[in-house]
Write a protein that holds these residues in place. Sequence first.
Motif, PDB file in Angstrom:
ATOM      1  N   GLN A 171       0.804  -1.210   0.000  1.00  0.00           N
ATOM      2  CA  GLN A 171       0.000   0.000   0.000  1.00  0.00           C
ATOM      3  C   GLN A 171       0.842   1.268   0.000  1.00  0.00           C
ATOM      4  O   GLN A 171       0.358   2.330  -0.331  1.00  0.00           O
ATOM      5  N   TRP A 172       2.077   1.191   0.378  1.00  0.00           N
ATOM      6  CA  TRP A 172       2.884   2.410   0.428  1.00  0.00           C
ATOM      7  C   TRP A 172       4.366   2.068   0.419  1.00  0.00           C
ATOM      8  O   TRP A 172       4.964   1.860   1.464  1.00  0.00           O
ATOM      9  N   SER A 173       4.961   2.044  -0.765  1.00  0.00           N
ATOM     10  CA  SER A 173       6.374   1.698  -0.862  1.00  0.00           C
ATOM     11  C   SER A 173       7.223   2.965  -0.796  1.00  0.00           C
ATOM     12  O   SER A 173       6.701   4.078  -0.872  1.00  0.00           O
ATOM     13  N   ALA A 174       8.517   2.779  -0.665  1.00  0.00           N
ATOM     14  CA  ALA A 174       9.433   3.923  -0.646  1.00  0.00           C
ATOM     15  C   ALA A 174       9.336   4.675  -1.968  1.00  0.00           C
ATOM     16  O   ALA A 174       9.410   5.898  -2.020  1.00  0.00           O
ATOM     17  N   ARG A 175       9.129   3.919  -3.040  1.00  0.00           N
ATOM     18  CA  ARG A 175       8.988   4.524  -4.370  1.00  0.00           C
ATOM     19  C   ARG A 175       7.753   5.448  -4.399  1.00  0.00           C
ATOM     20  O   ARG A 175       7.801   6.541  -4.962  1.00  0.00           O
ATOM     21  N   ASP A 176       6.646   4.995  -3.806  1.00  0.00           N
ATOM     22  CA  ASP A 176       5.434   5.817  -3.744  1.00  0.00           C
ATOM     23  C   ASP A 176       5.746   7.162  -3.093  1.00  0.00           C
ATOM     24  O   ASP A 176       5.404   8.225  -3.609  1.00  0.00           O
ATOM     25  N   GLU A 177       6.422   7.078  -1.965  1.00  0.00           N
ATOM     26  CA  GLU A 177       6.758   8.276  -1.199  1.00  0.00           C
ATOM     27  C   GLU A 177       7.582   9.247  -2.048  1.00  0.00           C
ATOM     28  O   GLU A 177       7.301  10.442  -2.132  1.00  0.00           O
ATOM     29  N   GLU A 178       8.578   8.682  -2.717  1.00  0.00           N
ATOM     30  CA  GLU A 178       9.496   9.478  -3.522  1.00  0.00           C
ATOM     31  C   GLU A 178       8.770  10.160  -4.688  1.00  0.00           C
ATOM     32  O   GLU A 178       8.931  11.363  -4.917  1.00  0.00           O
ATOM     33  N   VAL A 179       7.938   9.371  -5.387  1.00  0.00           N
ATOM     34  CA  VAL A 179       7.247   9.913  -6.560  1.00  0.00           C
ATOM     35  C   VAL A 179       6.274  11.015  -6.141  1.00  0.00           C
ATOM     36  O   VAL A 179       6.156  12.050  -6.806  1.00  0.00           O
ATOM     37  N   VAL A 180       5.583  10.808  -5.011  1.00  0.00           N
ATOM     38  CA  VAL A 180       4.627  11.814  -4.548  1.00  0.00           C
ATOM     39  C   VAL A 180       5.356  13.111  -4.205  1.00  0.00           C
ATOM     40  O   VAL A 180       4.939  14.204  -4.602  1.00  0.00           O
ATOM     41  N   THR A 181       6.473  12.990  -3.523  1.00  0.00           N
ATOM     42  CA  THR A 181       7.250  14.186  -3.177  1.00  0.00           C
ATOM     43  C   THR A 181       7.726  14.907  -4.440  1.00  0.00           C
ATOM     44  O   THR A 181       7.591  16.120  -4.562  1.00  0.00           O
ATOM     45  N   ASP A 182       8.251  14.139  -5.404  1.00  0.00           N
ATOM     46  CA  ASP A 182       8.733  14.740  -6.648  1.00  0.00           C
ATOM     47  C   ASP A 182       7.609  15.421  -7.417  1.00  0.00           C
ATOM     48  O   ASP A 182       7.783  16.505  -7.964  1.00  0.00           O
ATOM     49  N   SER A 183       6.434  14.755  -7.473  1.00  0.00           N
ATOM     50  CA  SER A 183       5.316  15.314  -8.240  1.00  0.00           C
ATOM     51  C   SER A 183       4.866  16.626  -7.625  1.00  0.00           C
ATOM     52  O   SER A 183       4.526  17.578  -8.338  1.00  0.00           O
TER      53      SER A 183
END
Lengths: 343, 274
Positions: free
Chosen positions: B115-127
């Motif tokens: 439900q929430w990977s490190a990649r998710d976190e990173e992409v959301v921050t970048d977006s």
Amino acid sequence: MSSTLRIGASVSVRYRPRALLVGAAAALLALAVGVLALGSGDYPMSTSDVLRTLTGGGSPAEDFIVNDLRLPRVVTALLVGAALALAGALFQSLVRNPLGSPDILGFTQGAGAGALLVVLAGGSSLALAGGAIAGGVATGAAIYALAWRQGVQGSRLVLVGIGSAAVLTGINGYLLTRAQLMDAARAMLWLTGSLDGRGWRDAVPLLIALAVLGPAVLLGGGRALRMLEMGDDAAGGLGIRVERVRLALLACAVLLASLAAAAAGPVNFVALTAPQLAKRLTRAPGPNLLAAMCTGAALLVTADHLAQHAFAGHQLPVGVVTGVLGGGYLVWLLATERRAGRM
Amino acid sequence: METGGPRLAGAELTLAYEKRTIAEGLTVAVPDRSFTVVVGPNACGKSTLLRALSRTLRPSAGSVLLDGQDIATVPARRVARTLGLLPQSSVAPDGITVAELVARGRYPHQGLLRQWSARDEEVVTDSMAATGVDTLADRLVDELSGGQRQRVWIAMALAQETPLLLLDEPTTYLDIAHQIEVLDLCARLHEEQGRTLVAVLHDLNHAARYATHLIAMRDGKVVASGPPTEIVTADLVEEVFRLPCRVIDDPETGTPLVVPAARRGAVRPEGSRA
Ligand SMILES: Nc1ncnc2c1ncn2[C@@H]1O[C@H](COP(=O)(O)OP(=O)(O)OP(=O)(O)O)[C@@H](O)[C@H]1O
Ligand SMILES: [Mg+2]
């Protein structure tokens, strides 16, 4: 706000500590009131005696009173509350409107009409429950079909539902005038919503439905429901099969509301208030299905306890208590929604 | 990707809402790695076309092809990982924060157990950083201005991380500086990351400046398509928008610049300029 539980690199579960806390507190409250209710009545028992009897250590008399007489009613109250709240949370989220609940959208009235027809035909209690389920499901199908225009929009569903509720209330009134005096009294009691004399027979179908639909909806539906709240186009763009998911969740909600009505009659306002109460307590956006369910169970078991014991010598049907409490809440909700400019 | 055609195309589409037909025999192709812009008057079917291309609307005839396969037969999740849609209007759920809304764009990449990977976190921050809403992360979406909200929705679409991105009027509600900022962002996504973009724009001059491929629509039909420098002419604008105009070179970029003809009588007499 959200926290993440990680197990290894591949498993990550998102949760809101506050929502979990609210759910757990509501569940505890529901169980505590349940135990209190098990000890209350013409033969009062202490909490420790109740717990001892529940675990099989009571005298035959205590065992009969707690496990055979009172427990089915308390369990039914918990289940009906949970089922109504889950149905209400689903409806409210699907139609994106805090007024979207089975008792306002006509599903409950439909279940009522089904039950009344059975009463008129002189059917048994079991047939009455069956009639309620059939009535609720048929109403659900009819409302869905009427609201269908290349997909079902929330606002259309609300309008069609409110209209159906009005029509069905009229029909129910007419059916009541056609009933024999005895039947009419029985029908009236059912229509107010009552947990009097509920046995395992009433609790088991609901228990099965909740055991099957509950996890399916909570695990499978919760996340999709969240996406649906952003509008059909946005949800579709994120890979949700909008119509399919909506139909499946609506069907679950109708089934839960109808089964709850079959077990306890149309207990009003629980489906409306419990999800909203849970939402305010958890302060989380979107549907909080688990917290809503626990809140509903706590609400109904408390209302039933009040109905039985708050007025010495007078036992009220639980529907009267939820009606008064929920009606007050509805007035408040309408006033605040109006002020917020959302209605 | 088995065929030589573009990744996204619509063939002989009939698009209708119930019995109301919006387009018939509509054929469009979105060139790979292009920044395609769709222009046309209100109600000509631009949003309807985008809905069909993103599978939100099922065509009553014809088919949309994604990587050579009829999009209706591609699993929904795979479509959502390939192609993102920013609808013309969406509803922000009550009480949701900016970061939470942007995070919802990750849905197609998540699962029940993931439900929430490190990649998710990173992409959301970048977006959020790319659209300039990172400073708003903890604000409620309900309490933002129209332009801020629009950029949050764009961030959500970006977070979906799709090679194809359909944006329905991404610059509506934005002030001129933010319009240019969003268009520059789109241009960067297209140039630096090689994403294919399709955007509906109302400003013809922006369209002409940013698009590598322009599709001009009227009444559910494609009137012209191609590079803006080749197709934007006074005649085309007149035909599509019923607007008399002159087309000159944009002094900044040399792309076509549409200057609407002056209202009769409003032309300043020669030599009256101070
Ligand atoms: N959900 C709907 N149901 C019925 N008709 C619709 C629906 N959405 C759009 N239409 C109709 O389809 C036609 C095309 O609409 P569309 O939204 O595609 O126009 P558009 O080109 O995007 O216009 P705009 O520039 O105003 O956004 C319009 O006549 C509109 O009234
Ligand atoms: Mg549009």
